[in-house]
Design a protein around this motif. Structure first.
Motif, mmCIF file in Angstrom:
data_model
loop_
_atom_site.group_PDB
_atom_site.id
_atom_site.type_symbol
_atom_site.label_atom_id
_atom_site.label_comp_id
_atom_site.label_asym_id
_atom_site.label_seq_id
_atom_site.Cartn_x
_atom_site.Cartn_y
_atom_site.Cartn_z
ATOM 1 N N ARG A 177 4.444 -1.458 13.849
ATOM 2 C CA ARG A 177 3.317 -2.224 13.351
ATOM 3 C C ARG A 177 3.847 -3.362 12.477
ATOM 4 N N SER A 179 2.212 -5.035 10.411
ATOM 5 C CA SER A 179 1.632 -4.968 9.065
ATOM 6 C C SER A 179 2.546 -4.208 8.104
ATOM 7 N N ARG A 183 4.049 -6.067 4.799
ATOM 8 C CA ARG A 183 3.771 -5.572 3.454
ATOM 9 C C ARG A 183 5.065 -5.326 2.682
ATOM 10 N N LYS A 191 1.202 -0.458 -2.641
ATOM 11 C CA LYS A 191 -0.236 -0.216 -2.689
ATOM 12 C C LYS A 191 -0.662 0.851 -1.690
ATOM 13 N N TYR A 192 0.143 1.064 -0.693
ATOM 14 C CA TYR A 192 -0.205 1.997 0.379
ATOM 15 C C TYR A 192 0.644 3.279 0.320
ATOM 16 N N THR A 199 -0.258 5.254 3.803
ATOM 17 C CA THR A 199 -1.580 5.273 4.428
ATOM 18 C C THR A 199 -1.938 3.870 4.878
ATOM 19 N N ASP A 200 -2.062 3.724 6.175
ATOM 20 C CA ASP A 200 -2.375 2.414 6.744
ATOM 21 C C ASP A 200 -3.882 2.178 6.710
ATOM 22 N N ASP A 201 -4.297 1.078 7.325
ATOM 23 C CA ASP A 201 -5.721 0.715 7.294
ATOM 24 C C ASP A 201 -6.595 1.730 8.011
ATOM 25 N N ASP A 202 -6.008 2.528 8.893
ATOM 26 C CA ASP A 202 -6.797 3.529 9.606
ATOM 27 C C ASP A 202 -7.088 4.760 8.748
ATOM 28 N N GLY A 203 -6.536 4.785 7.530
ATOM 29 C CA GLY A 203 -6.810 5.897 6.620
ATOM 30 C C GLY A 203 -6.003 7.147 6.894
#
Length: 912
Positions: A177, A179, A183, A191-192, A199-203
């Motif tokens: 990915r 992203s 990052r 932050k993740y 934890t990616d944007d998919d939670g």
């Protein structure tokens, strides 16, 4: 021939009354001698009929191979049949079934169906470099394009993968990915991140050490990620929702696994290397390793024929060579093996890969019986008919080979009581093969000995039957010919070698050595560790072995522990929530648990019963529904309807794994805490079954050992009804086994289910060494020292030949691919060496000091001299026990083959 105690010869002085055990032994021994004498007589009269019966019986048993059922599932074979984790898995699968359209790996109730691959750079440098990332992305796309065809329909990974949000769930795909790397470059990755969880944007949380290994270095300030490995897992589904119903597609997913393996079998890259495995790799590799090593079985049989031929033919003229008897003896062993396997298959007992160890075991037992039968034959009168000689042969050796077979079979039947199904199958197949081997050694090899004697009686060449020596040699000529042909006077060597052992100082030295040896053996045995990694079962050249070794080296895969509340409880009540939180707190405090890790829905839901004092559950259920909508990750952890939370699940984590019984002990501690909480809760992990297996090994070894020893004690007491002698046998067996355990520890072998097989096998071998010496001791006459020396001289050669031939026969196992075969090699070599040492050195000395001594054993005093009689059993017509003078020996006519060879032991005036 064996002593007939029912009549007391004139030259024997009976002192005192017979005790109870003496009376029993005489009666039992006379009864057994009559039975085996009748069997031998029939073999001498009808050898061809018994040969035919042997082959017909083998053919009938071979029909069982038509219904052969092979089991290769490692879980079925090596996991205890009463394993609680397997039972709990069924409950978890029923209460919280897997949803392959919303799949999370940590929620799977099993290890799943998957293809795993670990990538390493060829230069063992950072795998996060841009060119390496591009190469890995190319390979990643190729893997996704792997497809299989089933019923004329093609399936790719995207059709068979477990999914989440309509996307295939591939553990480690964050590596591809953009992203993630952006990052890292922007210093926003922190932050993740939370406790190694990204934890990616998919939670969905991704555990970075699970993907990048335990040696991951992440420096957010320097925008730097360093790791040498990348692990990807391609998750497959068992079911597919088609036309409103779930259809089982496990077979198709298994096909994709095999295509995945084929892809990496031919994989080549100039930048990276790959180690890989699938969910069935252990099962497949165990099966293939055994098949590769089966060539060793053929080689071993051939080597045993050669070795046995040398041992049997080292003495005597070529025209009377018993060389073909060795081939017949090994053939009898092979037929016993075929009949045992076929019979078990015929009655519906499945076979497993462990059973292929049996041929090497049967070879050793079969050759032992062969040497004993032939040794007994050599002690019979040459002037008798074939039927008489065979009757005398089996009267001498019948009890010996029967008790060793009986104790071996009992030992393996005791092993069949274990909770490990694979070991149970191995013991059943081995005990059946041993029984048939015993039967064929009597019928087939005994008949071959009868035909061999017919050739000698008719003055025919034993190897080229068409040749006839028309000049019948006289006894004196035969002795001269033996003298010319005899290069290695084995028995005479035993006389001179063993004679110093029975002097006063010899006994003292042997006893001191035995005490020191026993001390070190016990100390070494107490150092034995338990534990086994399934990767140890694989070949060193196996792709799966390389994968598991890399996995152990680069990753720390500590399992998640599922706590499943299986029944509805009033979660909204503060006292129940307190019980759950207390359970979690106490579980985290256990040694071996990770005190920081927890995944629990009630810790995030923010519900406190004190805030809802009048709630009867309605408000709680509404809050739970809202929570699931906000955090869909927990949807598979909560089974809920409109009014009740039926089942729920939360997770803790192991903080270490030792791959031994300590892991099983921690599992039991967690279960004990769950029981003490009085909540309807199950503690489960898909790896618990392996930890339970390691925890159950030592109790099962002890249980099997005690059952086998007790059963063998009773069986030995039936054949040798003398309590003191049986206790000496059992004690010697125990010392041999202690020595074996110490030896296995020195070789680096740990207590495991594989070692259990070897110990069960060794119990039978221990009895073989001890029983022959003790039985010969009891059936001789004279003082304790004289009888012990006679037993050693006459039984020493068969024991030594059997030990050496077994060791030589399995030498090729040291080159086996299978861990099972290699450890078997170590065990056989160790047990043969220790068994021979105890039987030929320690046991005779013990018998000479404290062995049973009855009035029947005493005879008249005769003139002492330096030549010891060479017969193991006493023929009252022509032999006397103890020491005989040279004059008496020269005046005695030779009646047996061994007596003819003993006459040349010293020069005679008649030969000059």
């Amino acid at each position: 021939m064996s002593t007939d105690f029912t009549e007391v010869p004139e030259n024997r002085t009976v002192s005192g009354k017979r005790n109870f055990f003496e009376y029993l032994f005489i009666k039992f021994n006379t009864f057994y001698e009559k039975i085996f004498s009748s069997v031998g007589e029939q073999l001498g009269k009808k050898p061809y009929q018994f040969i035919l019966i042997s082959f017909i019986l083998t053919g009938l048993c071979s029909l069982g191979f038509l219904r052969l059922n092979m089991i290769n599932n490692a879980e079925v074979l090596f996991i205890p049949t009463d394993c609680k984790s397997v039972l709990d898995r069924e409950i978890v699968a029923e209460k919280l079934p897997m949803n392959y359209d919303e799949y999370y790996l940590h929620q799977d109730y099993d290890l799943g169906i998957f293809g795993d691959v670990i990538f390493l750079t060829n230069d063992y440098a950072n795998i996060g470099r841009l060119n390496i990332r591009n190469e890995l992305k190319r390979i990643y796309i190729l893997i996704q394009n792997i497809n299989v065809t089933y019923n004329n329909q093609t399936y790719s990974y995207k059709d068979l993968c477990a999914k989440r949000d309509n996307q295939c769930v591939t553990e480690g795909d964050i590596f591809f990915r953009e992203s993630f790397w952006q990052r890292l470059k922007d210093k926003d990755l922190y932050k993740y991140l939370s406790n190694d969880l990204y934890t990616d944007d998919d939670g969905v949380p991704n555990l970075l050490p699970f993907i990048f290994g335990k040696n991951l270095t992440l420096n957010l300030e320097k925008k730097f990620l360093f790791t040498k490995v990348l692990k990807l897992r391609f998750n497959l589904r068992r079911t597919l929702f088609i036309k409103g119903k779930h259809v089982n597609i496990e077979n198709i997913s298994r096909m994709w696994e095999q295509a995945f393996l084929q892809f990496f079998h031919h994989f080549k890259s100039i930048m990276v290397q790959a180690t890989y495995a699938v969910s069935t790799s252990i099962d497949q590799e165990l099966d293939s390793n055994i098949k590769l090593d089966m060539i060793l079985v053929v080689v071993t049989f051939c080597v045993m024929i050669i070795v046995a031929t040398i041992c049997l033919s080292v003495r005597g003229p070529f025209a009377q060579s018993p060389a073909y008897l060795s081939g017949v003896g090994v053939t009898a062993t092979m037929l016993g093996l075929v009949s045992g396997f076929g019979f078990c298959s015929l009655i519906g007992i499945p076979m497993c890969s462990l059973v292929f160890v049996t041929p090497f075991l049967i070879i050793g037992v079969g050759t032992d019986d062969m040497f004993l039968i032939y040794s007994a034959y050599r002690r019979t009168k040459t002037s008798e008919t074939t039927a008489q000689r065979l009757a005398d042969t089996f009267r001498i050796c019948g009890s010996g080979i029967t008790i060793t077979t009986l104790t071996n079979v009992i030992a393996f039947l005791a092993g069949a009581t274990t909770n490990f199904y694979g070991i149970r199958l191995f013991c059943i197949y081995t005990s059946a093969s041993m029984a048939f081997c015993y039967l064929y050694q009597i019928m087939l090899f005994g008949s071959a000995v009868a035909l061999y004697n017919e050739c000698i009686s008719n003055n025919r060449h034993t190897l080229i039957l068409c040749l006839v020596d028309r000049k019948q040699p006289t006894n004196n000529q035969r002795r001269q010919r033996h003298h010319r042909q005899q290069c290695l006077p084995w028995k005479e060597m035993f006389v001179y070698i063993t004679k110093p052992l029975f002097t006063k100082w010899g006994q003292i030295i042997v006893c001191l050595i035995f005490i020191i040896y026993t001390t070190f053996a016990i100390y070494g045995a107490l150092q034995m560790k338990d534990g086994m990694n399934f990767g140890q079962l694989l070949s060193d050249k196996s792709y799966a072995k390389v994968y598991f070794d890399t996995l152990d080296k680069e990753f720390e895969l500590y399992p998640l522990v599922q706590f499943i509340i299986t029944e509805p409880i009033p979660y909204w009540r503060s006292d129940y929530l307190k019980q759950i939180r207390d359970l979690i707190k106490r579980a985290k405090q256990l040694e071996g648990m990770n005190p920081e890790f927890e995944i629990s829905w009630f810790s995030l839901i923010g519900y406190d019963g004190q805030d809802y004092p009048f709630d009867n559950g309605t408000q709680f259920i509404e809050i739970v529904h809202g929570f699931v909508n906000l955090f869909p990750t927990f949807s598979n952890d909560l089974l809920i309807n409109n009014t009740h939370l039926l089942t729920s699940r939360f997770y803790l984590k192991f903080g270490r794994v030792y791959y031994n019984s300590l892991d099983g002990h921690l599992v039991n501690q967690l279960r004990s805490l769950a029981e003490q909480s009085k909540l309807p809760i199950k503690v489960y992990s898909s790896l618990f079954k392996y930890y339970e297996q390691m925890y159950e090994v030592i109790p099962n070894i002890i249980q099997t050992f005690l059952i086998a020893i007790e059963a063998m004690y009773l069986a030995t007491l039936i054949i040798i009804p003398d309590l003191k002698s049986v206790l000496i046998i059992i004690s010697t067996m125990a010392m041999i086994l202690v020595s074996l355990v110490a030896s296995l520890h020195a070789w680096g072998i740990q207590a495991s289910s594989v070692m259990m097989i070897e110990l069960v096998m060794s119990i039978g071998f221990c009895s073989d060494f001890c029983v022959h010496i003790v039985h010969a001791f009891l059936t001789s006459t004279g003082t304790r020292k004289e009888r012990a020396q006679q037993a050693l001289i006459n039984m020493g050669m068969p024991i030594l030949c059997a030990s050496l031939s077994s060791i030589i026969g399995i030498l090729f196992l040291g080159f086996a691919n299978s861990y099972l075969f290699r450890t078997f090699f170590v065990t056989i070599v160790s047990i043969m060496i220790f068994g021979a040492i105890h039987a030929l050195c320690f046991l005779p000395i013990i018998l000479s000091l404290i062995g049973s001594h009855w009035s029947s054993h005493m005879n008249n005093k005769i003139q002492p001299n330096n030549t010891l009689q060479m017969t193991a059993t006493i023929n009252n017509d022509s032999q006397a026990n103890g020491y005989i003078t040279k004059r008496e020996k020269l005046q005695t006519k030779s009646n047996t083959i061994e007596e003819e060879e003993n006459d040349e032991f010293m020069p005679t005036t008649r030969d000059t």
